[in-house]
Design a protein around this motif. Structure first.
Motif, PDB file in Angstrom:
ATOM      1  N   THR A  22       0.836  -1.257   0.084  1.00 35.69           N
ATOM      2  CA  THR A  22      -0.070   0.002  -0.156  1.00 35.69           C
ATOM      3  C   THR A  22       0.912   1.069  -0.111  1.00 35.69           C
ATOM      4  O   THR A  22       0.783   2.049   0.928  1.00 35.69           O
ATOM      5  CB  THR A  22      -1.028   0.110   1.292  1.00 35.69           C
ATOM      6  N   PRO A  23       1.934   1.566  -0.933  1.00 34.46           N
ATOM      7  CA  PRO A  23       2.640   2.566  -0.899  1.00 34.46           C
ATOM      8  C   PRO A  23       1.705   3.841  -1.411  1.00 34.46           C
ATOM      9  O   PRO A  23       0.724   3.836  -2.296  1.00 34.46           O
ATOM     10  CB  PRO A  23       3.619   2.220  -2.028  1.00 34.46           C
ATOM     11  N   VAL A  24       1.808   5.107  -0.788  1.00 33.86           N
ATOM     12  CA  VAL A  24       1.123   6.200  -1.357  1.00 33.86           C
ATOM     13  C   VAL A  24       2.382   7.211  -1.445  1.00 33.86           C
ATOM     14  O   VAL A  24       3.037   7.577  -0.321  1.00 33.86           O
ATOM     15  CB  VAL A  24       0.389   6.636  -0.081  1.00 33.86           C
ATOM     16  N   TRP A  25       2.297   8.037  -2.447  1.00 32.13           N
ATOM     17  CA  TRP A  25       3.136   8.910  -2.890  1.00 32.13           C
ATOM     18  C   TRP A  25       2.666  10.362  -1.722  1.00 32.13           C
ATOM     19  O   TRP A  25       1.652  10.705  -1.876  1.00 32.13           O
ATOM     20  CB  TRP A  25       3.472   9.451  -4.161  1.00 32.13           C
ATOM     21  N   SER A  26       3.741  11.038  -1.076  1.00 32.54           N
ATOM     22  CA  SER A  26       3.368  12.315  -0.652  1.00 32.54           C
ATOM     23  C   SER A  26       3.246  13.338  -1.434  1.00 32.54           C
ATOM     24  O   SER A  26       3.594  13.478  -2.480  1.00 32.54           O
ATOM     25  CB  SER A  26       4.776  12.463   0.305  1.00 32.54           C
ATOM     26  N   PRO A  27       2.305  14.256  -0.792  1.00 30.22           N
ATOM     27  CA  PRO A  27       1.912  15.475  -1.656  1.00 30.22           C
ATOM     28  C   PRO A  27       2.702  16.149  -2.005  1.00 30.22           C
ATOM     29  O   PRO A  27       3.124  16.984  -3.092  1.00 30.22           O
ATOM     30  CB  PRO A  27       0.694  16.226  -0.986  1.00 30.22           C
ATOM     31  N   PRO A  40      -2.800  16.703   3.444  1.00 31.98           N
ATOM     32  CA  PRO A  40      -2.429  17.691   2.411  1.00 31.98           C
ATOM     33  C   PRO A  40      -1.167  18.341   2.256  1.00 31.98           C
ATOM     34  O   PRO A  40      -0.678  18.525   1.228  1.00 31.98           O
ATOM     35  CB  PRO A  40      -3.441  18.804   2.288  1.00 31.98           C
ATOM     36  N   ASN A  41      -0.313  18.621   3.497  1.00 37.62           N
ATOM     37  CA  ASN A  41       0.981  19.071   3.630  1.00 37.62           C
ATOM     38  C   ASN A  41       1.993  18.341   3.691  1.00 37.62           C
ATOM     39  O   ASN A  41       3.150  18.621   3.812  1.00 37.62           O
ATOM     40  CB  ASN A  41       0.979  20.149   4.745  1.00 37.62           C
ATOM     41  N   GLY A  42       1.746  16.899   3.524  1.00 34.94           N
ATOM     42  CA  GLY A  42       2.717  15.780   3.572  1.00 34.94           C
ATOM     43  C   GLY A  42       3.464  15.631   4.940  1.00 34.94           C
ATOM     44  O   GLY A  42       4.539  15.322   4.966  1.00 34.94           O
ATOM     45  N   PHE A  95       2.662  -5.359  12.128  1.00 36.95           N
ATOM     46  CA  PHE A  95       2.566  -4.372  11.150  1.00 36.95           C
ATOM     47  C   PHE A  95       3.113  -3.045  11.466  1.00 36.95           C
ATOM     48  O   PHE A  95       2.904  -2.559  12.557  1.00 36.95           O
ATOM     49  CB  PHE A  95       1.142  -4.166  10.838  1.00 36.95           C
ATOM     50  N   HIS A  96       3.613  -2.338  10.576  1.00 34.69           N
ATOM     51  CA  HIS A  96       4.124  -1.220  10.645  1.00 34.69           C
ATOM     52  C   HIS A  96       3.581  -0.001   9.460  1.00 34.69           C
ATOM     53  O   HIS A  96       3.388  -0.325   8.517  1.00 34.69           O
ATOM     54  CB  HIS A  96       5.766  -0.952  10.641  1.00 34.69           C
ATOM     55  N   ILE A  97       3.448   1.171  10.064  1.00 36.07           N
ATOM     56  CA  ILE A  97       3.229   2.373   9.083  1.00 36.07           C
ATOM     57  C   ILE A  97       4.793   2.963   9.005  1.00 36.07           C
ATOM     58  O   ILE A  97       5.358   3.277  10.023  1.00 36.07           O
ATOM     59  CB  ILE A  97       2.368   3.409   9.444  1.00 36.07           C
ATOM     60  N   GLY A  98       5.258   2.995   7.789  1.00 34.25           N
ATOM     61  CA  GLY A  98       6.567   3.772   7.544  1.00 34.25           C
ATOM     62  C   GLY A  98       6.663   4.579   6.444  1.00 34.25           C
ATOM     63  O   GLY A  98       5.581   4.689   5.645  1.00 34.25           O
ATOM     64  N   VAL A  99       7.649   5.376   6.386  1.00 31.12           N
ATOM     65  CA  VAL A  99       8.217   6.446   5.263  1.00 31.12           C
ATOM     66  C   VAL A  99       9.336   6.053   4.689  1.00 31.12           C
ATOM     67  O   VAL A  99      10.418   5.643   5.667  1.00 31.12           O
ATOM     68  CB  VAL A  99       7.874   7.828   5.635  1.00 31.12           C
ATOM     69  N   MET A 100       9.719   6.467   3.552  1.00 31.47           N
ATOM     70  CA  MET A 100      10.941   6.283   3.064  1.00 31.47           C
ATOM     71  C   MET A 100      11.226   7.432   1.822  1.00 31.47           C
ATOM     72  O   MET A 100      10.108   7.944   1.365  1.00 31.47           O
ATOM     73  CB  MET A 100      11.167   4.875   2.413  1.00 31.47           C
ATOM     74  N   ARG A 101      12.163   7.734   1.069  1.00 33.69           N
ATOM     75  CA  ARG A 101      12.486   8.442   0.188  1.00 33.69           C
ATOM     76  C   ARG A 101      12.111   7.731  -1.048  1.00 33.69           C
ATOM     77  O   ARG A 101      11.954   6.522  -1.130  1.00 33.69           O
ATOM     78  CB  ARG A 101      13.839   8.973   0.306  1.00 33.69           C
ATOM     79  N   THR A 102      11.837   8.612  -2.085  1.00 33.34           N
ATOM     80  CA  THR A 102      11.286   7.988  -3.424  1.00 33.34           C
ATOM     81  C   THR A 102      12.417   6.905  -3.965  1.00 33.34           C
ATOM     82  O   THR A 102      11.919   6.050  -4.804  1.00 33.34           O
ATOM     83  CB  THR A 102      10.873   9.051  -4.247  1.00 33.34           C
TER      84      THR A 102
END
Lengths: 405, 446
Positions: free
Chosen positions: B349-354, B397-399, B369-376
């Protein structure tokens, strides 16, 4: 003649360098001869007879020193084969409840993992009530029973997993008691002492403690790792300063007496007191050698004085409310100071900013300005005799290290 | 002998020159220069006294608007409200001078003052000013908003947005909505309906009934339409719904196929989704105007959960083409994909930041289970949460903030919405009247 002088000079210079750098004057003394003493072996019964008159000593010693002493302690399976740990630190002193972070669950887990532990160490009185009874000599100690044993805490390591806190600061701070007021500096509560002279003049102060702080942001995912870590669970810290009676203020200070008798150390340190103390301590270290003139007007600030100023400002430099773009801006701010060490608010100006757009630079500058004003509202405690040195200051706020937290 | 003394003197002087450069440098002209490299990260204390009611009808709203502003700011975790009972000053007039010393005394670093007035026809006027207390100066210009009395919460959110942006430099996000799946009933007979609410859980409204299962609602870039997956026919298919009229229609309904995981392209004219035909699932795009369908992937693996980059040039998706579920990026027109996730576990379930700089994802590893973020490019991966079941992140909306579903274990377990700052701080539950899942954050409202 010239040749002789040159030869003489070179030889003398060489001799001086030899003396300074490798001469016998500075050679380390030879190691002392090893001392050999005859020893005799005591039987267990003989030793027991010797120590039977002093059972209280066991409650003071942090850990058993010899197998004979261990034999007197409650027997624990495996204790005989347990390695001796004479270097084990003393039991953690009873901490005030308000300064104790709630880590009972984590500590219990860590202790349950240690199976090859020595006999239970002396128990601090404060936690005695919460401990289970000592195991019977022949009864195996179950893991859940061992969880309650309070053993000496290992010395704190810098590799200990950080705990989450709302505040991130250069140094971690334990969670204070919820009833204690929050302040930037810890303050011990005082109460008027009826027996002390002029005690009524001393204003009672409310106990305060800084917000709990971690050295970095700890996410929920990392928090789980912290629980599993076997690193030391407690940071070795100096004990809280014991309460002292309030110093009796002298209504008419006698100059001679004041000069002869140093002021007693204040019980509570306000921020400016802490800064002044740091400066004083550093000045003591930086005292020029005998024969050199003491610091006068125009003398540069010592490294300690500069460091105290830097520390005072950084305590108020809050990057938490800045955008990630603003946290990449390195901003240099100029400020003029009044002779009493207060920043002149109207003089604060942005000198340069790099690493971000105009908007981000503006946010970074405003955060820096808030830091300078807020922590300088009572003055920075700079030495007045060196006013010329700090009349104008340029502070560069570089958040590079904070971005990794 | 005299020469020897000369040599010794020269030696001593050279030693002094080596030992004391710092002292010499300290004495140079110009200001004292120091560098601050350590600071603190903590909530900024602020105060929002009740807004001034400029007429009798505005009295209740004045207090309520101030409360919403304070809740918005404090809810970010970046600010800490100083409660009203600690205030020394009372603001009785919007234009009266601010007693900065009183606010300094309680360590309020930012102060928001405002006033509310009602006009003819139920028009509401809200104005505010923001002050830097220690600088004793306003932070930017004051602003004024007008709207209907019924939209007072939106006006409060707009005040919060302005204050938040002015202090942090971040884009705002309070005046936004969230569409999600509201769930009721026992776990083995769960009723699911689409619902929409303000970002903070207020003003919830249902968009669909509970007759059929609905999943994965996604806002259009203008916030006026919602794509979602419906099981109305027994098979999953994609519907598009107008939020204002609640009218809906099916997209690309082809017999024998299952379509799901839809998401709008940034231009709002194209939809990217997964289509299952037989045992294979691939990613397609659909032009909403022409109905033209285009295939982006064609491997034998399962490829799903596509999400456009904000510039519309790339698509991030999940695929098990390497044997385990991982994240990949490809051109928006299809072609070769590049794997970006390489850590342990499975990614989905990847989602690109605004903002375009990060990708949020769900990760499953070691039973958690984890929610994470990474660079593109897959670097700087950071897990923000950890629980029995966290999934389905969506960006503010502001990422800066991520909202997601967290479900508790056991027969009585139920999903709920949570949000967390991308720094990993400020993890908190979003209030909803029922169990809730599959959130999707709208853009900032116009």
């Amino acid at each position: 003649m010239q040749t002789g002088v040159k030869i003489s000079g070179a030889l003398h210079l060489g001799a001086i360098l030899w003396v300074l750098l490798g001469g016998t004057l500075f050679r380390a003394p030879p190691p002392a001869d090893m001392q050999v003493s005859d020893v005799s072996i005591l039987s267990e019964s003989e030793f027991a007879a010797l120590v039977s008159d002093a059972p209280e000593a066991e409650t003071v010693l942090p850990a058993p020193e010899t197998p004979e002493v261990a034999a007197e302690a409650p027997a624990v399976p495996g204790a005989e084969s347990a390695p001796q740990r004479p270097e084990v630190a003393a039991p953690a002193p009873p901490q005030p409840a308000e300064a104790e972070p709630d880590m009972s669950g984590a500590r219990a887990r860590a202790e349950a993992e240690a199976d090859d532990t020595p006999p239970p160490a002396p128990v601090p009185p404060a936690s005695e009530d919460s401990l289970p009874p000592a195991p019977a000599p022949d009864a195996p100690v179950a893991a859940q029973d061992r969880e309650g044993l309070d053993r000496p805490q290992p010395p704190a390591l810098e590799t200990a997993a950080p705990r989450p806190a709302e505040r991130v600061a250069p140094e971690a701070t334990p969670a204070p008691d919820p009833d204690v007021a929050r302040a930037e500096q810890a303050t011990e509560a005082t109460a008027p002492d009826p027996e002390a002279e002029a005690a009524a003049a001393a204003e009672p102060r409310t106990e305060a403690a800084p917000e709990a702080a971690a050295t970095e942001i700890v996410t929920e995912a990392e928090e789980g790792e912290a629980d599993r870590a076997t690193a030391p669970l407690r940071t070795a810290r100096p004990r809280a300063r014991p309460d002292r009676p309030a110093p009796s203020p002298d209504p008419e200070p006698d100059t001679e007496t004041t000069a002869a008798e140093p002021d007693p150390a204040p019980e509570e340190e306000s921020p400016e007191d802490a800064i002044a103390a740091a400066i004083a301590a550093d000045m003591a270290n930086d005292t020029p050698p005998a024969g050199q003139p003491a610091a006068r007007s125009g003398t540069p600030l010592t490294g300690g004085e500069r460091e105290a100023l830097r520390v005072a400002v950084q305590d108020c430099w809050n990057l938490g409310s800045l955008s990630s773009a603003a946290q990449r801006v390195v901003v240099t701010v100029g400020v003029s100071m009044s002779p009493d060490g207060l920043p002149i608010v109207d003089s604060i100006r942005q000198i340069s900013a790099t690493g971000g757009s105009g908007g981000a630079a503006q946010q970074a500058y405003e955060a820096a300005r808030r830091a300078i004003i807020r922590c300088g509202r009572d003055g920075y405690g700079l030495p007045p005799e060196k006013y010329d040195q700090w009349r104008d200051i340029e502070m560069t706020f570089n958040p590079e290290r904070m971005r990794t937290r | 002998m005299r020469h020897l003394a000369t040599y010794l003197l020269a030696l001593a002087l050279s030693t002094l020159a080596v030992a004391g450069p710092g002292a010499q440098a300290q004495g140079r002209d110009g200001p004292l220069r120091i560098e601050i490299t350590e600071g603190v990260i903590e909530p900024l204390p602020f105060a929002v006294p009740d807004f001034v009611a400029e007429d009798g009808r505005a009295r209740d709203l004045a207090a309520q608007i101030a409360d919403v502003v304070a809740a918005d700011l404090a809810g970010t975790g970046l600010f800490r409200e100083i409660p009203e009972n600690a205030h020394i000053s009372r603001v009785t007039s919007f234009d009266s001078p601010v007693q900065f010393s009183d606010w300094k005394a309680i360590n309020a670093q930012a102060l928001v003052t405002g006033a509310v007035a009602t006009g003819a026809g139920g028009r509401l006027t809200v104005k505010f000013r923001l002050f830097d207390v220690f600088a004793e100066a306003p932070l930017g210009e004051g602003l004024q908003f007008q709207g209907s009395t019924g939209s007072w919460r939106r006006m409060a959110h707009k005040v919060s947005d302005a204050v938040y942006s002015r202090i942090t430099g971040e884009a705002p996000y309070f005046d936004s909505r969230v569409v999600f799946v509201s769930e009721t009933g026992p776990k083995n007979d769960r009723r699911k309906r689409l619902a929409v609410m303000d970002y903070d859980g207020a003003n919830m409204q249902y968009l669909t009934g509970d007759q059929s299962l609905v999943l994965a609602p996604r806002f259009s870039p203008d916030g006026r339409r919602v794509l979602y997956t419906s099981y109305e026919t027994g098979f999953p298919r994609i519907n598009i719904l107008d939020v204002t009229t609640v009218q809906r229609r099916a997209l690309d309904d082809q017999p024998g196929t299952m379509s799901f995981a839809p998401r709008f392209a940034p231009d709002g004219r194209t939809v990217v989704f997964s289509l299952n035909r037989g045992a294979n699932t691939d990613i397609f795009t659909l032009d909403l105007a022409s109905g033209e369908r285009r295939r982006l992937t064609s491997s034998a693996a399962i490829e799903t959960a596509p999400s456009f980059s904000p510039d519309g040039r790339f698509v991030v998706f999940e695929s098990d083409r390497s044997g385990t579920q991982q994240l990949y990026i490809m051109s928006a027109s299809g072609g070769e994909a590049r794997r970006i996730s390489f850590g342990k576990g499975r990614y989905g379930t990847p989602v690109w930041s605004p903002r375009g700089d990060m990708i949020a994802f769900t990760k499953q590893n070691a039973g958690r289970f984890h929610i994470g973020v990474m660079r593109t490019d897959g670097s700087e991966e950071r897990l923000l949460t950890s629980s029995f079941l966290d999934e389905g992140p969506t960006w503010a909306p502001n990422g800066r903030v991520v909202m997601f579903t967290r479900e508790t274990a056991g027969a009585g377990g139920a999903p709920a919405l949570y949000s967390v700052d991308i720094s990993g701080r400020n993890l908190k539950r979003v209030p909803t009247p029922n169990a809730a899942s599959d959130p999707n954050w709208s853009p900032l409202l116009e």
